[in-house]
Design an enzyme around this catalytic site. Structure first.
Site, PDB file in Angstrom:
ATOM      1  N   GLY A 146      36.376 -67.257  97.007  1.00 15.52           N
ATOM      2  CA  GLY A 146      36.080 -67.456  98.429  1.00 15.52           C
ATOM      3  C   GLY A 146      36.190 -68.920  98.832  1.00 15.52           C
ATOM      4  O   GLY A 146      36.580 -69.245  99.959  1.00 15.52           O
TER       5      GLY A 146
ATOM      6  N   ARG B 254      34.640 -62.892  94.668  1.00 19.15           N
ATOM      7  CA  ARG B 254      33.860 -63.824  93.834  1.00 19.15           C
ATOM      8  C   ARG B 254      33.769 -65.162  94.561  1.00 19.15           C
ATOM      9  O   ARG B 254      34.719 -65.578  95.237  1.00 19.15           O
ATOM     10  CB  ARG B 254      34.526 -64.007  92.472  1.00 19.15           C
ATOM     11  CG  ARG B 254      34.423 -62.766  91.614  1.00 19.15           C
ATOM     12  CD  ARG B 254      34.915 -63.038  90.233  1.00 19.15           C
ATOM     13  NE  ARG B 254      33.968 -63.793  89.459  1.00 19.15           N
ATOM     14  CZ  ARG B 254      34.280 -64.800  88.629  1.00 19.15           C
ATOM     15  NH1 ARG B 254      35.540 -65.153  88.492  1.00 19.15           N
ATOM     16  NH2 ARG B 254      33.362 -65.437  87.959  1.00 19.15           N
ATOM     17  N   SER B 255      32.668 -65.848  94.416  1.00 17.38           N
ATOM     18  CA  SER B 255      32.436 -67.045  95.230  1.00 17.38           C
ATOM     19  C   SER B 255      33.491 -68.137  94.963  1.00 17.38           C
ATOM     20  O   SER B 255      33.933 -68.812  95.893  1.00 17.38           O
ATOM     21  CB  SER B 255      31.030 -67.581  95.015  1.00 17.38           C
ATOM     22  OG  SER B 255      30.904 -68.032  93.697  1.00 17.38           O
TER      23      SER B 255
ATOM     24  N   GLU C  80      42.708 -55.661  99.144  1.00 17.39           N
ATOM     25  CA  GLU C  80      43.539 -56.247 100.193  1.00 17.39           C
ATOM     26  C   GLU C  80      43.313 -57.762 100.115  1.00 17.39           C
ATOM     27  O   GLU C  80      42.327 -58.274 100.649  1.00 17.39           O
ATOM     28  CB  GLU C  80      43.142 -55.722 101.581  1.00 17.39           C
ATOM     29  CG  GLU C  80      43.171 -54.208 101.722  1.00 17.39           C
ATOM     30  CD  GLU C  80      41.872 -53.531 101.285  1.00 17.39           C
ATOM     31  OE1 GLU C  80      40.833 -54.210 101.194  1.00 17.39           O
ATOM     32  OE2 GLU C  80      41.902 -52.322 101.032  1.00 17.39           O
TER      33      GLU C  80
END
Lengths: 138, 376
Positions: A35, A31-32, A58
């Site tokens: 990130g 999800r942004s 992961e």
């Protein structure tokens, strides 16, 4: 609460149990918002048709600062793609070594062994070749 | 203390049957204060011993209390342990509820309720002991009382576990007897700490039938796939062999057996009293059995069902456990067909059983988490 140190990694599992139809594939993505704090949630992102199980994630903290992640928080998203017509697939089937997993599982390389042996026979390691020919181990 | 610390250090704390212990701890919150177990916290440890255990903490509590520099050991903590190899075995881990029974027996002081019923033991012993015996009568009396109370403790824990998880406990106990490899004769023998296996199995089966589990399984299981479980329970309930005390059938042993059999109704009453607040799982089982089993056969976590008012309906985690235990006793050929694995191949069979066990655990966990989520 999971505290992931800088450059830390963890093998985790999604809470949702998926059962994919035969004409749909999926792709897991970070999800942004996650990130933006330099955390990625998946590296092997393809979800096969008919796959079922909890997705293994992961999670990697690429930044230097520790990151706190809440249990059951939303960190990944799943994008679906049609890869055929509905009803085209003849019957449900469960295959693959990680099918129906409910927890993160360590890699299983044993089923790759026959492939590995074929590759090794194709080009033996120089030292092994010398050994097989009766040469010195050094 | 060393034994506990060593196990905590050795254990991978994530590798425990998490849903079972979470369910046990949530059940402890609902216990009435009078039982002495209300709000207790149960800690589950992996052990390298091949048995399920309840750690008696009396000595640890006393040492902590007596030692001025050590804080008091929390009185509401119970410690039970399971063999680390059985981490994923949903079926055998139903035996954890038996170990919980030992904790309740201790906390609720059931022993004190049973002891008055043994008032005539002294007189009975007088008739069978003589001056020529190795130990004096007070020693014999103490030994006999301890043995009988130990049997009561085991029986109480069996019936308590049966009340909590119904047929799951019967199936787990039956499996444990099979694993022990004892023959029919050995199963009728009482030992120092345990009543005879067949005696325990008989009483557990009777308890299940009394609660209506036989009728419920028969009604919910339309394909009659669990006919063998039902017949095994019915057969166990009517068992009536001659019970013996190990290899020793002396007059003393017969007195002990006789006294124990006379207090069995008291043990049953204690279980009923302590578990009176627990609601029966039978209605929930009948409602959800078909859907849960169908999901598991398709290697899926049990689906959430829509209620009449449009809301989600979650079965009790115990119902998922019971359905899973019953399914594991059935013919699993539809799952082998679905996965393309061979029933004769040991690796394939283990894979399928492992997957089913994990799905049942995930199903239990979902019921626990989602129910809490909805309430919040």
């Amino acid at each position: 609460m999971l505290v992931l140190p800088g450059k830390g990694v963890v093998l985790a599992s999604a809470f949702e149990y998926l059962k994919m139809p035969g004409h749909v594939t999926g792709q897991v993505m970070t999800r942004s918002s996650i990130g933006r704090i330099y955390v990625t949630t998946a590296t092997a992102t393809l979800v096969h048709p008919f796959y079922r199980g909890c997705l293994t994630l992961e999670i990697v903290n690429l930044g230097n600062a520790p990151v706190e992640l809440d249990i059951l928080s939303r960190i990944a998203q799943l994008q679906f793609h049609y890869c055929g017509e509905e009803g085209e697939a003849i019957r449900d089937a469960v295959s693959g070594r990680y099918a129906a997993a409910t927890e993160p599982e360590f890699p299983d390389f044993t089923s790759d062994e026959s492939e590995y042996l074929k590759l090794r026979a194709f080009r033996p390691h120089p030292r092994r070749r010398r050994e097989e020919q009766g040469g010195s181990k050094d | 203390m060393y034994r506990l610390v060593r196990q905590v250090c050795d254990a991978d704390t994530l590798a425990i049957p998490f849903p079972i212990i979470t369910y046990i701890n949530s059940a402890m919150e609902e216990f009435p204060t009078v039982s002495g177990a209300s709000g207790a916290r149960i800690l589950l440890l992996a052990t390298d011993e091949l048995n399920f255990l309840h750690h008696k903490l009396d000595a640890v509590v006393k040492v902590c209390h007596d030692c001025p520099i050590v804080p008091d050991f929390p009185s509401n903590v119970g410690v039970i342990a399971f063999p680390y190899t059985e981490r994923n075995s949903i079926c055998l881990n139903s035996l954890l509820f038996h170990e919980l029974g030992h904790f309740i027996f201790q906390k609720a002081r059931v022993e004190e309720q049973i002891l008055p019923s043994l008032h005539d033991l002294d007189a009975k012993l007088e008739t069978v002991t003589s001056r020529g015996m190795l130990f004096g009568q007070p020693v014999m009396l103490r030994m006999a009382k301890q043995t009988i109370l130990s049997w009561c403790n085991e029986l109480f824990s069996d019936l308590f576990a049966t009340t909590l998880v119904g047929p799951s406990y019967y199936i787990a106990f039956d499996r444990l007897i099979r694993l022990s490899g004892s023959d029919q004769q050995q199963q009728t023998e009482f030992f120092g700490r345990h009543p005879a296996d067949l005696f325990r199995k008989k009483l557990v089966a009777e308890w299940l039938i009394r609660d209506g589990w036989n009728a419920a399984i028969d009604k919910a299981d339309k394909e009659k796939a669990n006919a063998h479980v039902l017949s095994s329970m019915a057969e166990a309930a009517i068992l009536d062999p001659v019970w013996t005390y190990g290899l020793d059938n002396s007059a003393l042993a017969l007195v002990m057996l006789d006294s124990f059999l006379s207090v069995v109704p008291n043990v049953k009453e204690s279980v009923k009293e302590i578990s009176a607040h627990l609601s029966s799982q039978i209605d929930d089982f009948e409602k959800h059995y078909g859907a849960i089993t169908a999901s598991l056969v398709h290697l899926c976590v049990p689906k959430v069902q829509r209620g009449e008012n449009g809301g989600d309906v979650y079965p009790s985690p115990v119902v998922v456990l019971i359905c899973g235990s019953l399914l594991l006793r059935q013919d699993l050929s539809p799952i082998f067909e679905l996965t393309g694995r061979k029933p004769d191949d040991m690796q394939d069979r283990l894979w399928v059983e492992d997957r089913l066990n994990r799905l049942v655990m995930k199903g239990m966990e979902d019921c626990l988490i989602l129910k809490k989520w909805c309430v919040q």
